[in-house]
Design an enzyme around this catalytic site. Sequence first.
Site, PDB file in Angstrom:
ATOM      1  CB  CYS A 196     -54.330  -1.349   5.829  1.00  7.37           C
ATOM      2  SG  CYS A 196     -53.025  -0.237   5.240  1.00  7.37           S
ATOM      3  CB  CYS A 374     -50.979   4.207   8.203  1.00  7.45           C
ATOM      4  SG  CYS A 374     -51.822   4.027   6.620  1.00  7.45           S
TER       5      CYS A 374
END
Length: 446
Positions: A196, A374
């Site tokens: 991430c 994201c």
Amino acid sequence: MAQRLLKKHLILSVVRKPRLLLLQHEMSTSSKRFNNVHYKLVVVGGGSGGCTMAAKFTKRFEPNSVAIIEPNDVHYYQPMWTLVGGGVKTFEQSRRAMKDVLPKTAKWIKENAVQFDPNNNLIVTSSGQKISYDYLIMATGLQLDYHKVKGLVEALKTGKVCSIYSPVYVKQTFSAIKNFKGGNAVFTFPNTPIKCPGAPQKIMYLAEDYFRKHGIHVDANVMYFTSLPVIFGVKKYANALMKIVEKRNINVSLRHNLIEVVPDKNLAVFENLDKPGAIHTVNYELLHVTPPMSPLDVLKSSPLVDGSGWVDVNKDTLQHVRFSNVFAIGDCTNLPTSRTAAGIAAQSGVLYRNLVSFIEKKPISAIYNGYTSCPLITGYGKCILAEFDYNQQPLETFPINQGKEMWMFYFMKKDLMPQLYWQLMLRGNWEGPQLIRKLAHFGMSR
């Protein structure tokens, strides 16, 4: 008479001794058979990828044909930890008992895998148990290397240094933000692949927004140090983020890597990656660290990995490049895309179809395009929804500009995506938004 009895005893003892040895041999062999267990499919890892793939294949195979090697009792929805760090969610909301998320018809082997022998379709666990398989899915994730930054482990005990990447440290992040009264608030991005890659910025934007809402921003100097040459890898979203940091007076330093923390002096030491030997030291009152990350140590000497220690798969099919009955998913792979839960969801469908084709001796045809997502939270109630492919080109779901901050995307990140994860993905029923994208774009999207 005595001589006849003695002779009979000797004869019986000679006859019985081999029988005793035979019984001892049979017990030893049965113990070995118990120690060597075979499964049609073994999944190594009970994280997002492992749970998802196990759930898919237990629907296809007979009960107890699938084994999951996973030592932990708790499963975490780690994408929520940004919101935990920002005080929006509680840590408890991000966790479930492992037994509740693993498929009931799979065999849970609650151990570590300590050795891989793909030439013989064999795995050795931490107890010494040998597990053989017909097919193998690697979903081991990666490891956090806090210890590789000098002084960091000690600094994380001070209250001024925090990190949303670990279940040990995420709970203290919001306290550090609330206790900040002014000075330098420093946020970092390491010089390694990470999971991430938007999270180091997300927590920074939440902290800055918190300072602003509580009147602290006038005394705060928010600083972002990243090892990357750009603020974000996709140009469209990078441009949008640069406008945000300029508007909110956030200082961005590119190509800087944290190498040391001096907790008793509140100092963060960075190396300039473009000027070898050049050091930049910053005083902090709040320091959020994204740690270096790497493949699991057990994998680094395994035949399954490439020269960097990542599981070596074909980027299109997710099949191993050397061992055809091995596939891999998620953070442990060398796929050239961002490591996210959204990426794992998209990969899961491709892996499932390709492994089924391989089992049925049919051509492998499903292709992974590198899709990942994201949700870039830029404040409380604001979010940019970045979606893109291998080529760093936007691959957006909605027919609107997702590069703009919107409340709808924040709601999706905060409330919708956790439900998709717990209720659909971990049960093998969510492979990403491709169908929604097709419908939203009238079938014109990739």
